[in-house]
Write an enzyme that holds these catalytic residues in place. Structure first.
Site, PDB file in Angstrom:
ATOM      1  N   HIS A  73       1.237   6.707  -0.484  1.00  0.00           N
ATOM      2  CA  HIS A  73       0.872   6.197   0.034  1.00  0.00           C
ATOM      3  C   HIS A  73      -0.510   5.992  -0.021  1.00  0.00           C
ATOM      4  CE1 HIS A  73      -0.980   4.791   3.796  1.00  0.00           C
ATOM      5  NE2 HIS A  73       0.719   4.371   4.501  1.00  0.00           N
ATOM      6  N   HIS A  80       0.720  -1.199  -0.105  1.00  0.00           N
ATOM      7  CA  HIS A  80      -0.035  -0.391  -0.013  1.00  0.00           C
ATOM      8  C   HIS A  80       1.045   1.462  -0.113  1.00  0.00           C
ATOM      9  CE1 HIS A  80       1.083  -1.172   4.346  1.00  0.00           C
ATOM     10  NE2 HIS A  80       0.830   0.639   4.272  1.00  0.00           N
TER      11      HIS A  80
END
Length: 152
Positions: A74, A59
Protein backbone atom coordinates in the site's frame (compact mmCIF):
# COMPACT_ATOMS: atom_id res chain seq x y z
CA UNK A 1 7.71 -23.44 1.79
CA UNK A 2 9.77 -20.34 2.55
CA UNK A 3 8.99 -17.06 0.80
CA UNK A 4 11.40 -14.12 1.06
CA UNK A 5 9.38 -10.92 0.79
CA UNK A 6 11.30 -8.00 -0.69
CA UNK A 7 11.00 -4.29 -0.08
CA UNK A 8 9.02 -2.57 -2.83
CA UNK A 9 10.68 0.81 -2.15
CA UNK A 10 13.84 2.39 -0.77
CA UNK A 11 13.67 3.56 2.82
CA UNK A 12 13.79 2.51 6.47
CA UNK A 13 11.80 -0.44 7.76
CA UNK A 14 9.52 0.13 10.74
CA UNK A 15 7.19 -2.16 12.71
CA UNK A 16 3.65 -2.34 11.36
CA UNK A 17 2.46 -1.01 14.73
CA UNK A 18 3.94 2.40 13.78
CA UNK A 19 1.75 2.78 10.67
CA UNK A 20 -0.72 5.66 11.26
CA UNK A 21 -3.75 3.56 10.30
CA UNK A 22 -5.43 1.06 12.65
CA UNK A 23 -6.18 -1.49 9.90
CA UNK A 24 -2.44 -1.87 9.27
CA UNK A 25 -1.15 -1.08 12.78
CA UNK A 26 -3.36 -3.79 14.31
CA UNK A 27 -2.54 -6.24 11.50
CA UNK A 28 -6.22 -6.67 10.63
CA UNK A 29 -5.41 -7.77 7.06
CA UNK A 30 -2.21 -9.56 8.05
CA UNK A 31 1.21 -9.09 9.61
CA UNK A 32 4.24 -7.59 7.90
CA UNK A 33 6.53 -4.60 7.93
CA UNK A 34 6.30 -1.04 6.70
CA UNK A 35 8.88 1.04 4.87
CA UNK A 36 9.23 4.78 5.43
CA UNK A 37 10.34 5.92 1.94
CA UNK A 38 13.58 7.83 1.56
CA UNK A 39 14.76 10.17 -1.14
CA UNK A 40 13.06 12.90 -3.12
CA UNK A 41 11.21 12.84 -6.40
CA UNK A 42 9.47 10.08 -8.30
CA UNK A 43 10.27 6.51 -7.35
CA UNK A 44 9.27 3.12 -8.65
CA UNK A 45 7.64 0.54 -6.40
CA UNK A 46 8.63 -3.00 -7.37
CA UNK A 47 7.02 -6.41 -6.91
CA UNK A 48 7.84 -7.89 -3.47
CA UNK A 49 7.54 -11.51 -4.71
CA UNK A 50 7.17 -13.51 -7.92
CA UNK A 51 3.55 -14.06 -8.89
CA UNK A 52 0.44 -12.62 -10.47
CA UNK A 53 -0.91 -9.11 -9.93
CA UNK A 54 -4.34 -10.03 -8.55
CA UNK A 55 -5.34 -6.58 -7.28
CA UNK A 56 -4.18 -3.33 -8.82
CA UNK A 57 -5.04 0.24 -7.86
CA UNK A 58 -2.83 3.27 -8.47
CA UNK A 59 -1.96 3.39 -4.73
CA UNK A 60 -1.94 -0.34 -3.87
CA UNK A 61 -1.41 -3.79 -5.32
CA UNK A 62 -1.42 -7.46 -4.36
CA UNK A 63 0.98 -9.99 -5.89
CA UNK A 64 -0.06 -13.60 -5.33
CA UNK A 65 2.44 -16.42 -5.65
CA UNK A 66 1.75 -19.78 -7.26
CA UNK A 67 1.20 -21.22 -3.76
CA UNK A 68 -1.69 -18.81 -3.15
CA UNK A 69 0.04 -16.51 -0.70
CA UNK A 70 -0.60 -12.85 -1.43
CA UNK A 71 1.49 -9.81 -0.49
CA UNK A 72 -0.23 -6.43 -0.29
CA UNK A 73 1.78 -3.25 -0.89
CA UNK A 74 0.00 0.00 0.00
CA UNK A 75 1.75 3.17 -1.22
CA UNK A 76 0.99 5.62 1.56
CA UNK A 77 -1.97 5.92 3.93
CA UNK A 78 -5.33 7.30 2.70
CA UNK A 79 -3.77 7.74 -0.74
CA UNK A 80 -6.96 6.31 -2.28
CA UNK A 81 -8.26 9.88 -1.77
CA UNK A 82 -5.76 11.06 -4.41
CA UNK A 83 -7.83 9.16 -7.01
CA UNK A 84 -4.71 7.95 -8.79
CA UNK A 85 -3.18 11.39 -9.23
CA UNK A 86 0.62 11.14 -9.21
CA UNK A 87 0.67 7.34 -9.64
CA UNK A 88 1.72 5.66 -12.91
CA UNK A 89 0.99 1.96 -13.40
CA UNK A 90 3.53 -0.18 -15.28
CA UNK A 91 1.54 -3.44 -15.18
CA UNK A 92 -2.04 -4.63 -15.61
CA UNK A 93 -4.18 -6.81 -13.37
CA UNK A 94 -3.56 -10.47 -14.15
CA UNK A 95 0.02 -9.90 -15.31
CA UNK A 96 2.74 -12.33 -14.22
CA UNK A 97 5.58 -10.45 -12.51
CA UNK A 98 8.98 -11.23 -11.05
CA UNK A 99 10.20 -9.94 -7.68
CA UNK A 100 11.90 -6.61 -8.27
CA UNK A 101 9.91 -5.80 -11.42
CA UNK A 102 8.71 -2.16 -11.59
CA UNK A 103 4.96 -1.96 -10.92
CA UNK A 104 4.00 1.60 -9.95
CA UNK A 105 5.79 4.94 -10.20
CA UNK A 106 4.92 7.50 -7.53
CA UNK A 107 6.32 10.40 -5.50
CA UNK A 108 6.29 9.96 -1.71
CA UNK A 109 7.09 13.65 -1.18
CA UNK A 110 3.98 14.63 -3.20
CA UNK A 111 1.91 12.24 -1.04
CA UNK A 112 3.25 14.01 2.06
CA UNK A 113 2.56 17.45 0.53
CA UNK A 114 -1.04 16.34 -0.07
CA UNK A 115 -1.33 15.72 3.68
CA UNK A 116 -1.01 11.91 3.73
CA UNK A 117 1.60 9.62 5.22
CA UNK A 118 3.87 8.15 2.52
CA UNK A 119 4.67 5.08 4.66
CA UNK A 120 4.39 1.79 2.72
CA UNK A 121 2.87 -1.21 4.53
CA UNK A 122 3.98 -4.58 3.12
CA UNK A 123 1.46 -7.16 4.33
CA UNK A 124 1.46 -10.97 4.29
CA UNK A 125 -2.27 -11.29 3.65
CA UNK A 126 -4.17 -13.51 6.09
CA UNK A 127 -0.90 -14.92 7.48
CA UNK A 128 -0.42 -16.08 11.02
CA UNK A 129 2.03 -13.62 12.66
CA UNK A 130 4.07 -16.64 13.81
CA UNK A 131 4.65 -17.54 10.12
CA UNK A 132 6.85 -14.45 9.64
CA UNK A 133 10.49 -14.43 10.65
CA UNK A 134 13.67 -12.45 10.04
CA UNK A 135 11.73 -9.18 10.14
CA UNK A 136 14.27 -6.55 9.21
CA UNK A 137 13.09 -3.72 11.49
CA UNK A 138 14.94 -0.41 11.60
CA UNK A 139 17.07 -1.16 8.55
CA UNK A 140 17.82 0.98 5.53
CA UNK A 141 16.66 -0.99 2.49
CA UNK A 142 16.71 -0.70 -1.27
CA UNK A 143 13.98 -2.02 -3.56
CA UNK A 144 14.45 -5.78 -3.79
CA UNK A 145 16.09 -6.24 -0.38
CA UNK A 146 14.48 -9.05 1.65
CA UNK A 147 12.56 -7.54 4.59
CA UNK A 148 10.93 -10.67 6.05
CA UNK A 149 10.52 -14.39 5.50
CA UNK A 150 7.09 -16.04 5.28
CA UNK A 151 7.04 -19.73 6.23
CA UNK A 152 4.19 -21.77 4.83
Amino acid sequence: MTLAVQSPVAGKTVPMSEVPDPVFAQAMVGPGLAVQPSGEGRQTAVAPVDGTVVTLHPHAFVVQGEDGRGVLVHLGIDTVKQKGEGFTLHVVKGEEVRAGQPLVEWDPSEVAKAGYSPIVPVVALDANPDALSALLTGADVAPGDAIFVWED
